[in-house]
Design an enzyme around this catalytic site. Structure first.
Site, mmCIF file in Angstrom:
data_model
loop_
_atom_site.group_PDB
_atom_site.id
_atom_site.type_symbol
_atom_site.label_atom_id
_atom_site.label_comp_id
_atom_site.label_asym_id
_atom_site.label_seq_id
_atom_site.Cartn_x
_atom_site.Cartn_y
_atom_site.Cartn_z
ATOM 1 N N GLU A 174 12.830 -17.885 -14.142
ATOM 2 C CA GLU A 174 12.408 -16.500 -14.324
ATOM 3 C C GLU A 174 11.415 -16.390 -15.486
ATOM 4 O OE1 GLU A 174 12.321 -14.052 -12.652
ATOM 5 O OE2 GLU A 174 12.004 -12.376 -14.002
ATOM 6 N N GLU A 206 2.893 -14.490 -14.385
ATOM 7 C CA GLU A 206 2.594 -13.209 -13.749
ATOM 8 C C GLU A 206 1.821 -12.266 -14.673
ATOM 9 O OE1 GLU A 206 6.235 -11.237 -12.762
ATOM 10 O OE2 GLU A 206 5.266 -9.728 -11.522
ATOM 11 N N TRP A 241 -3.090 -2.446 -1.617
ATOM 12 C CA TRP A 241 -2.922 -3.832 -2.048
ATOM 13 C C TRP A 241 -3.532 -4.670 -0.928
ATOM 14 C CZ3 TRP A 241 -0.198 -8.187 -0.190
ATOM 15 C CH2 TRP A 241 -0.139 -9.262 -1.089
ATOM 16 N N LYS A 257 3.995 -3.830 -7.008
ATOM 17 C CA LYS A 257 5.425 -3.834 -7.324
ATOM 18 C C LYS A 257 6.282 -3.938 -6.075
ATOM 19 C CE LYS A 257 8.787 -2.532 -10.463
ATOM 20 N NZ LYS A 257 8.999 -3.852 -11.021
ATOM 21 N N CYS A 310 0.841 -1.169 0.000
ATOM 22 C CA CYS A 310 0.000 0.000 0.000
ATOM 23 C C CYS A 310 0.891 1.239 0.000
ATOM 24 C CB CYS A 310 -0.949 0.088 1.195
ATOM 25 S SG CYS A 310 -1.919 -1.396 1.438
ATOM 26 N N HIS A 328 11.249 -37.101 -14.281
ATOM 27 C CA HIS A 328 10.965 -37.595 -12.928
ATOM 28 C C HIS A 328 9.584 -37.193 -12.435
ATOM 29 C CE1 HIS A 328 14.972 -39.190 -12.505
ATOM 30 N NE2 HIS A 328 15.453 -38.042 -12.951
ATOM 31 N N ARG A 332 2.706 0.352 -5.510
ATOM 32 C CA ARG A 332 2.636 -0.362 -4.236
ATOM 33 C C ARG A 332 1.300 -1.086 -4.054
ATOM 34 N NH1 ARG A 332 6.673 1.911 -0.361
ATOM 35 N NH2 ARG A 332 5.481 0.844 1.214
ATOM 36 N N LYS A 353 7.666 -14.949 -15.076
ATOM 37 C CA LYS A 353 7.222 -13.790 -15.865
ATOM 38 C C LYS A 353 5.966 -14.128 -16.645
ATOM 39 C CE LYS A 353 9.081 -11.342 -14.780
ATOM 40 N NZ LYS A 353 10.007 -10.648 -13.957
ATOM 41 N N ASN A 406 -0.365 1.406 6.190
ATOM 42 C CA ASN A 406 0.350 0.434 5.372
ATOM 43 C C ASN A 406 1.008 -0.551 6.320
ATOM 44 O OD1 ASN A 406 1.964 -0.922 3.474
ATOM 45 N ND2 ASN A 406 3.656 0.501 3.824
ATOM 46 N N GLY A 407 0.789 -1.846 6.087
ATOM 47 C CA GLY A 407 1.376 -2.864 6.957
ATOM 48 C C GLY A 407 0.322 -3.881 7.331
HETATM 49 C C1 F6R Z 1 8.327 -10.426 -10.630
HETATM 50 C C2 F6R Z 1 8.633 -9.442 -9.617
HETATM 51 C C3 F6R Z 1 8.682 -9.880 -8.202
HETATM 52 C C4 F6R Z 1 9.804 -9.151 -7.439
HETATM 53 C C5 F6R Z 1 9.743 -9.486 -5.948
HETATM 54 C C6 F6R Z 1 10.881 -8.847 -5.188
HETATM 55 O O1 F6R Z 1 8.336 -9.876 -11.910
HETATM 56 O O2 F6R Z 1 8.823 -8.294 -9.916
HETATM 57 O O3 F6R Z 1 8.839 -11.252 -8.084
HETATM 58 O O4 F6R Z 1 11.027 -9.526 -7.986
HETATM 59 O O5 F6R Z 1 8.530 -9.050 -5.426
HETATM 60 O O6 F6R Z 1 10.851 -7.465 -5.293
HETATM 61 P P1 F6R Z 1 12.122 -6.600 -4.944
HETATM 62 O O7 F6R Z 1 13.160 -6.883 -5.992
HETATM 63 O O8 F6R Z 1 11.664 -5.180 -4.980
HETATM 64 O O9 F6R Z 1 12.592 -7.022 -3.592
#
Ligand code: F6R
Length: 590
Positions: free
Chosen positions: A462, A469, A73, A585, A2, A485, A27, A466, A97-98
């Site tokens: 990764e 996501e 969020w 994010k 948030c 396996h 956020r 991606k 926030n929290g």
């Molecule tokens: C995926 C993504 C997340 C972040 C994760 C850590 O595309 O962006 O998996 O990598 O939330 O975030 P940071 O790097 O800000 O600690």
């Protein structure tokens, strides 16, 4: 998570806070709301499920010099108007926030007295508590309240008839902004970009009382304290899409600059980094999500270049497992935002157990940076798309340099120039590769399996993250040898297996896995930098040829391919790749 922001001064407070919230939407974007305290001392609240922009028409008639706002969020309670912040009780209105971990028992005290709650959140009880504790002094009421809270909080509270904002912080960040005849508070710096010349960060358990003319800060015992001010260098991320349809695509095209700038920045910190990790006999790399995937690559770099035991772990697991740490352990905590709660707390734990902590981050003034012994910059620039692209490649470049420098006691010109070739290769790849048909195949599939060996496996993880996501297509990443396996049972004509083959020595083994997929009627694709491998599979499955960057630097190039596939797949399916459902994010809660 948030995003929260507060303003008090002579300007239109609601407009000011709205502008800040727009910059904090990374956020969370489940709902947004603003409370304004007008000149008569009355509080008005507007809030809506959905994005901050929905508040624009609602604040038109809200005049007043003090306001607090929130972009959410959802953690406790689904995204809806009722659960949106701010929350009010009596004269008090708050944003939070929290997570208040003991909210249920606190709430019970009120429900036993037949108090009505209007939301399913953990936060509303905070408003009730401050209101109950209010005896003519807002700061004291907030202080009494936080004394009984367990969990994490960045709290802002306003009170009818009181021209001030009271703030409290524990584990979640709060930045204060010092203006002239006006002052600010926010969960994160971007909200304050260009708004004031100086800012400071609150410490855990700090409280602050913000008026138009002053900011008073108090420690956890309510003693006045001062916190170091610094120039407000926050820049508001350019919201300009530069002609790209999405930030994800724009940021993918900024991968070359991210690598270039990260490499250029390293020599300046190399000395202090080496001093911090001198004598380390074990390396632990921590991160969450994409940053964890970068950690997996970093682990291999340390093992291969320095022949030192290295481990990569997700921060959330590390912090709860009673880790074995000595004073000779060096911990590299990797985080784009520098605010991820699990990574910050894992780094704090490692530090308290005697480890040297290196922050590898895109955010120089983040919580992670502040608790680390040294910071190695990732110069990705601001990343607006929720999915990490250029920050991941920046992290991998930084970890490559950290491992090489550790192994050799520094970085040579020759090593730097090797890395300096990579941005051009990424640019070529971005311009030349066509992933459209593979992305379409993924979009139509029931599941996509990314496979690879060693470094390719880390990139496969990764690629899978991606894809799921941003496109919501089910996906997993596997070491190629593991397919037989168990996962092979899932392979049929509705699945796509994407094999990454950038290590000539291991490609033979990975090829076997592709053959096994094809012979069971599964669809397959091969992404490689080798013509030999490409020729082997051409006409039998989809093949994407990438520029050759050499074994160790290949993740910087192969990442571009998997990120491009995920992006295209999302677009084919009509998803918003920049703001995927349910995500944010910056993950500042557990
Ligand atoms: C995926 C993504 C997340 C972040 C994760 C850590 O595309 O962006 O998996 O990598 O939330 O975030 P940071 O790097 O800000 O600690």
């Amino acid at each position: 998570m948030c995003g929260i922001m507060g303003y008090i001064g002579g300007k239109n407070a609601a407009e000011n806070v709205l502008e800040g919230l727009k910059r904090l939407e990374y956020r969370g974007y489940d709902s947004a709301g603003i409370a304004v305290l007008d000149n008569k001392g009355t509080i008005s609240v507007v809030k809506r499920q959905g994005r901050v922009i929905k508040l624009e028409p609602l604040i038109k008639n809200l005049q007043g010099g003090a306001a607090i706002g929130h972009t959410r969020w959802a953690t406790h309670g689904r995204p809806c108007d009722g659960n949106a912040h701010p929350h009010s009780a009596g004269r008090i209105t708050i944003v939070h926030n929290g997570i208040i971990e003991n909210y249920a028992e606190l709430k019970k005290q009120f429900t036993d007295e037949d108090e009505t709650f209007f939301s399913e959140t953990d936060s509303e009880v905070v408003a009730k508590l401050i209101n109950k504790n209010y005896n003519g002094n807002l700061l004291c009421a907030l202080y009494k309240t936080v004394c009984v809270l367990k969990g994490s909080y960045a709290l802002m509270a306003i009170c009818e008839g009181v021209d001030a904002i009271a703030v409290a912080k524990c584990k979640s960040s709060v930045i204060l902004g010092f203006g002239s005849g006006e002052n600010y508070c926010a969960s994160d710096e971007p909200a304050l970009a260009g708004k004031c010349s100086e800012i400071c960060s609150l410490e855990d358990y700090d409280l602050a009382l913000i008026t138009r003319k002053s900011i008073q800060i108090f420690d956890g015992n309510l003693n006045p304290v001062s916190r170091t001010k610094r120039p407000n260098t926050a820049v508001s991320a350019s919201l300009d899409l530069n002609g790209y349809p999405h930030y994800m695509l724009k940021e993918l095209h900024e991968v070359p600059a991210s690598i270039k700038n990260t490499v250029s920045a390293f020599p300046e910190v190399c000395g202090s980094y080496l001093k911090a990790v001198a004598g380390a006999d074990r390396i632990i790399l921590l991160g969450c999500g994409t940053a964890y995937h970068a950690a997996l690559i970093g682990k291999r770099y340390f093992e291969c270049f320095a022949r030192i035991p290295a481990e990569a772990e997700t921060s959330g697991e590390f912090r709860y497992k009673n880790p074995v740490i000595t004073k000779n352990t060096a911990v590299l905590a990797i985080s784009q935002s520098g605010e991820t709660a699990d990574t910050v707390e894992a780094a704090r734990l490692a530090s308290s157990l005697g480890a040297k902590v290196v922050a590898v981050t895109n955010a120089p003034y983040s919580r992670l940076t502040r608790i680390s012994d040294v910071s190695v910059p990732v110069e990705a620039g601001s990343e607006i798309c929720v999915a990490a692209t250029k920050s991941y490649t920046g992290q991998v470049a930084a970890l490559y340099l950290c491992a090489l420098a550790f192994a050799n006691g520094g970085i040579s010109e020759k090593e730097l120039s090797e890395l300096e070739k990579i941005p051009k290769l990424c640019k070529t790849a971005l311009n030349d590769i066509n992933v459209d048909s593979l992305a379409q195949m993924c979009a139509q599939s029931h599941g996509v399996y990314f496979i690879g060996k060693d470094l390719d496996y880390a990139v496969a993880l990764e690629g899978s993250l991606k894809l799921k996501e941003v496109s919501y297509v089910p996906s997993e990443g596997y070491p190629a040898g593991e397919l037989k396996h168990g996962t092979l049972a899932l392979i049929d004509g509705n699945t796509v297996s994407v094999a990454l083959m950038f290590d000539e020595k291991l490609s033979e083994k990975c090829s076997n896995a592709v053959e096994q997929v094809l012979s069971r009627g599964g669809k397959a694709a091969v992404i490689t930098d080798s013509e030999t491998i490409a020729n082997k599979f051409r006409n039998r499955c989809s093949v994407i040829i990438m520029p050759n960057a050499g074994k160790y630097l290949s993740p910087l190039v192969s990442a571009v391919a998997v990120q491009a596939i995920a992006y295209k797949c999302a677009v084919f399916l009509g998803r918003d790749p920049d703001k995927p459902r349910n995500l944010a994010k910056s993950v500042t809660v557990e």
